[in-house]
Design a protein around this motif. Structure first.
Motif, PDB file in Angstrom:
ATOM      1  N   ALA A   9      11.791   5.266  -0.713  1.00  0.00           N
ATOM      2  CA  ALA A   9      10.870   5.615   0.378  1.00  0.00           C
ATOM      3  C   ALA A   9       9.420   5.676  -0.103  1.00  0.00           C
ATOM      4  O   ALA A   9       8.493   5.706   0.716  1.00  0.00           O
ATOM      5  N   TYR A  10       9.224   5.681  -1.422  1.00  0.00           N
ATOM      6  CA  TYR A  10       7.861   5.672  -1.970  1.00  0.00           C
ATOM      7  C   TYR A  10       7.120   4.404  -1.539  1.00  0.00           C
ATOM      8  O   TYR A  10       5.893   4.362  -1.540  1.00  0.00           O
ATOM      9  N   GLY A  11       7.858   3.393  -1.151  1.00  0.00           N
ATOM     10  CA  GLY A  11       7.230   2.187  -0.611  1.00  0.00           C
ATOM     11  C   GLY A  11       6.329   2.497   0.577  1.00  0.00           C
ATOM     12  O   GLY A  11       5.286   1.867   0.757  1.00  0.00           O
ATOM     13  N   TRP A  12       6.738   3.484   1.396  1.00  0.00           N
ATOM     14  CA  TRP A  12       5.887   3.889   2.531  1.00  0.00           C
ATOM     15  C   TRP A  12       4.576   4.484   2.041  1.00  0.00           C
ATOM     16  O   TRP A  12       3.519   4.286   2.637  1.00  0.00           O
ATOM     17  N   VAL A  13       4.647   5.202   0.937  1.00  0.00           N
ATOM     18  CA  VAL A  13       3.442   5.788   0.338  1.00  0.00           C
ATOM     19  C   VAL A  13       2.501   4.672  -0.114  1.00  0.00           C
ATOM     20  O   VAL A  13       1.294   4.716   0.138  1.00  0.00           O
ATOM     21  N   LEU A  14       3.079   3.665  -0.758  1.00  0.00           N
ATOM     22  CA  LEU A  14       2.255   2.544  -1.214  1.00  0.00           C
ATOM     23  C   LEU A  14       1.626   1.801  -0.044  1.00  0.00           C
ATOM     24  O   LEU A  14       0.462   1.376  -0.114  1.00  0.00           O
ATOM     25  N   LEU A  15       2.368   1.663   1.045  1.00  0.00           N
ATOM     26  CA  LEU A  15       1.799   1.004   2.232  1.00  0.00           C
ATOM     27  C   LEU A  15       0.680   1.843   2.849  1.00  0.00           C
ATOM     28  O   LEU A  15      -0.345   1.306   3.278  1.00  0.00           O
ATOM     29  N   ALA A  16       0.882   3.155   2.895  1.00  0.00           N
ATOM     30  CA  ALA A  16      -0.171   4.036   3.416  1.00  0.00           C
ATOM     31  C   ALA A  16      -1.419   3.944   2.546  1.00  0.00           C
ATOM     32  O   ALA A  16      -2.548   3.879   3.051  1.00  0.00           O
ATOM     33  N   ALA A  17      -1.233   3.917   1.220  1.00  0.00           N
ATOM     34  CA  ALA A  17      -2.378   3.780   0.309  1.00  0.00           C
ATOM     35  C   ALA A  17      -3.071   2.439   0.516  1.00  0.00           C
ATOM     36  O   ALA A  17      -4.306   2.361   0.540  1.00  0.00           O
ATOM     37  N   THR A  18      -2.288   1.396   0.683  1.00  0.00           N
ATOM     38  CA  THR A  18      -2.845   0.059   0.880  1.00  0.00           C
ATOM     39  C   THR A  18      -3.656  -0.021   2.171  1.00  0.00           C
ATOM     40  O   THR A  18      -4.663  -0.736   2.226  1.00  0.00           O
ATOM     41  N   SER A  19      -3.245   0.714   3.182  1.00  0.00           N
ATOM     42  CA  SER A  19      -3.988   0.684   4.449  1.00  0.00           C
ATOM     43  C   SER A  19      -5.437   1.114   4.259  1.00  0.00           C
ATOM     44  O   SER A  19      -6.328   0.648   4.966  1.00  0.00           O
ATOM     45  N   THR A  20      -5.684   1.986   3.279  1.00  0.00           N
ATOM     46  CA  THR A  20      -7.060   2.440   3.046  1.00  0.00           C
ATOM     47  C   THR A  20      -7.937   1.327   2.494  1.00  0.00           C
ATOM     48  O   THR A  20      -9.144   1.306   2.730  1.00  0.00           O
TER      49      THR A  20
END
Length: 147
Positions: A9-20
């Motif tokens: 689920a850390y993939g969601w964290v990486l996607l959220a970070a990438t959105s920035t």
């Protein structure tokens, strides 16, 4: 010694970070559009103080919104990445909320309202950023305490 296992689920964290990163690019485009309308040449960071027209004011507001973004984005992303190690879903949701709030902040501030009050539409980013910092801090304490 502690072993860190990363939840898928850390993939969601990486996607959220990438959105920035994408929002930062959009900030640059937004500021460039307002710069063009204001006919404010490079390398000036802001329109001169003697420019009191609406276009100059909006450019200055867009530029300030972008500056505020790049002042806060590194800390928010660091907290997101650290908090997400133990709380991936909550952190990803807070990270997404941070990005959406920062978008609203940019749009509101760039409209050039009196005193920059349009930025208050996105002021909620502070709650998301504080929450991420709290979770990241908890992770550090939990690691030290063996929780």
């Amino acid at each position: 010694m502690t072993t860190v296992t990363i939840d898928p689920a850390y993939g969601w964290v990486l996607l959220a970070a990438t959105s920035t990163f994408f929002l930062n690019s959009y900030h640059s485009i937004n500021t460039g559009n307002y710069r063009k309308k204001a006919k404010c040449p490079y390398p000036a960071a802001y329109a001169p103080a003697d420019r009191t027209d609406e276009d100059a004011h909006r450019f200055n507001c867009a530029q300030r919104a972008h500056a505020n973004y790049i002042e806060n984005q590194p800390s928010a992303v660091a907290a997101l990445l650290l908090a997400g190690l133990r709380f991936p879903i909550a952190s990803a949701l807070m990270g997404a909320g941070w990005t959406v709030s920062r978008y609203m902040y940019m749009v509101g501030y760039s409209k050039g309202g009196e005193g920059g009050k349009g930025r208050y539409k996105g002021i909620y980013f502070w709650f998301f950023q504080a929450g991420l910092a709290a979770l990241a801090s908890y992770n550090g304490v939990a690691l030290l305490m063996g929780w």
